[in-house]
Design a protein around this motif. Structure first.
Motif, short mmCIF file in Angstrom:
data_model
loop_
_atom_site.label_atom_id
_atom_site.label_comp_id
_atom_site.label_asym_id
_atom_site.label_seq_id
_atom_site.Cartn_x
_atom_site.Cartn_y
_atom_site.Cartn_z
N ALA A 162 0.82 -1.21 0.00
CA ALA A 162 0.00 0.00 0.00
C ALA A 162 0.86 1.26 0.00
O ALA A 162 0.37 2.34 -0.32
N GLY A 163 2.13 1.10 0.36
CA GLY A 163 3.04 2.25 0.32
C GLY A 163 3.46 2.69 1.70
O GLY A 163 2.91 3.66 2.24
N VAL A 164 4.42 1.99 2.29
CA VAL A 164 4.93 2.30 3.62
C VAL A 164 6.34 2.86 3.47
O VAL A 164 7.14 2.38 2.65
N ARG A 165 6.65 3.90 4.25
CA ARG A 165 8.00 4.46 4.20
C ARG A 165 9.03 3.43 4.65
O ARG A 165 8.78 2.63 5.54
N TRP A 166 10.22 3.48 4.03
CA TRP A 166 11.24 2.48 4.32
C TRP A 166 11.68 2.54 5.77
O TRP A 166 12.01 1.51 6.37
N ARG A 167 11.67 3.71 6.37
CA ARG A 167 12.04 3.81 7.79
C ARG A 167 11.04 3.03 8.65
O ARG A 167 11.45 2.32 9.59
N ALA A 168 9.77 3.14 8.31
CA ALA A 168 8.75 2.40 9.05
C ALA A 168 8.90 0.90 8.84
O ALA A 168 8.72 0.11 9.78
N VAL A 169 9.26 0.50 7.62
CA VAL A 169 9.48 -0.93 7.34
C VAL A 169 10.64 -1.45 8.18
O VAL A 169 10.56 -2.54 8.77
N ALA A 170 11.73 -0.68 8.26
CA ALA A 170 12.89 -1.11 9.04
C ALA A 170 12.56 -1.22 10.52
O ALA A 170 12.94 -2.19 11.19
N LEU A 171 11.80 -0.26 11.04
CA LEU A 171 11.41 -0.31 12.46
C LEU A 171 10.50 -1.50 12.73
O LEU A 171 10.65 -2.19 13.74
N ALA A 172 9.56 -1.74 11.82
CA ALA A 172 8.64 -2.87 12.00
C ALA A 172 9.38 -4.20 11.93
O ALA A 172 9.10 -5.12 12.71
N ALA A 173 10.34 -4.30 11.00
CA ALA A 173 11.13 -5.53 10.89
C ALA A 173 11.95 -5.77 12.16
O ALA A 173 12.04 -6.90 12.65
N GLY A 174 12.54 -4.70 12.70
CA GLY A 174 13.29 -4.83 13.94
C GLY A 174 12.41 -5.27 15.10
O GLY A 174 12.79 -6.14 15.90
N ALA A 175 11.21 -4.68 15.18
CA ALA A 175 10.27 -5.05 16.24
C ALA A 175 9.82 -6.51 16.09
O ALA A 175 9.68 -7.24 17.08
N ALA A 176 9.62 -6.96 14.84
CA ALA A 176 9.20 -8.33 14.60
C ALA A 176 10.29 -9.33 15.01
O ALA A 176 10.01 -10.36 15.61
N LEU A 177 11.55 -9.00 14.70
CA LEU A 177 12.65 -9.88 15.09
C LEU A 177 12.78 -9.95 16.60
O LEU A 177 13.01 -11.03 17.17
N LEU A 178 12.62 -8.80 17.27
CA LEU A 178 12.69 -8.78 18.73
C LEU A 178 11.55 -9.60 19.33
O LEU A 178 11.76 -10.39 20.27
N ALA A 179 10.34 -9.44 18.78
CA ALA A 179 9.20 -10.20 19.28
C ALA A 179 9.39 -11.70 19.06
O ALA A 179 9.05 -12.51 19.93
#
Length: 240
Positions: free
Chosen positions: A193-210
């Motif tokens: 849908a169009g997410v900023r790359w910074r948001a993608v990186a933060l979400a990926a980091g949060a997913a790995l931590l979870a």
């Protein structure tokens, strides 16, 4: 009042032509190829079995093709109007599973309504698709500029919630595999849908931590599945 049969025939022919012109043939071809590969694998794996399990699967594949064609003939705006109603119904079914679901092999995943046994978790895949699609459709109409600039983490909080709620209920059954599929469906739609790359990186980091925090709390068979996926040759005759 006379009925103009010829005019109705022209309209029907035009509708069929438009359907054929706009039908997603590449997507349908890929789905058919994947399904055929699945049937082929079943036939190969059950070659020495007493029951040819691939034959019923081939029949269900034919039913799926018929249903897909029927759905393709429905105006998509009907799905748009019913998206949240269907989503809410699926959430209620998932809650009912946790209370009155049938336990099979240690997991409470099945719901019995009359003579029918089914898994509401399978309906959750479709519910997430249509609910997230509706949200982005409405948001794009209201905030066209934001959609062009890309969404931040707060901007996708609602579709993320629409995805995580059924996934959490499915995980409680427990059904880790289906929960991960539901999360993958919703977050893939959010990404495209169009997410900023910074948001993608933060979400990926949060997913790995979870994932790291959740790993010690997985059931033994769930951990074995992950270990076998990462190292298929580690225990070929056992978990592999």
């Amino acid at each position: 009042m006379a009925l103009d049969v010829s005019g109705l025939a022209v309209l029907a022919g035009g509708s069929r032509r438009r359907l054929l012109e706009h039908f997603p043939w590449p997507v349908a071809g890929l789905a058919a190829a994947i399904s055929a590969l699945g049937v082929w694998n079943l036939a190969s794996a059950s070659r020495s079995a007493h029951a040819p399990v691939w034959i019923p699967q081939l029949g269900w594949m034919g039913v799926g093709v018929f249903l897909a064609l029927a759905v393709a003939m429905v105006d998509y705006r009907a799905f748009l109007r019913l998206a949240y109603v269907f989503y809410g119904l699926v959430i209620l079914l998932l809650l009912a599973v946790l209370v009155k679901g049938r336990v099979v092999m240690g997991a409470r995943r099945w719901l019995t309504i009359g003579p029918v046994n089914f898994q509401p978790a399978e309906l959750a895949k479709i519910a997430v698709m249509v609910a997230v699609a509706r949200w982005f459709h409405r948001d794009a109409e209201k905030e066209a500029g934001r959609a062009r600039r890309g969404y931040g983490l707060l901007g996708v909080a609602v579709p993320a919630g629409l995805t995580l709620l059924p996934a959490a209920l499915i995980l409680r059954q427990p059904d880790l595999g289906t929960a991960l599929i539901v999360v993958s469906i919703g977050f893939t739609m959010i990404l495209f849908a169009g997410v900023r790359w910074r948001a993608v990186a933060l979400a990926a980091g949060a997913a790995l931590l979870a994932a790291a925090l959740a790993l010690p709390h997985l059931k033994p068979y769930q951990r074995r599945r992950l270990e076998s996926f990462l190292n298929p040759e580690g225990d070929v005759l056992g978990a592999g």
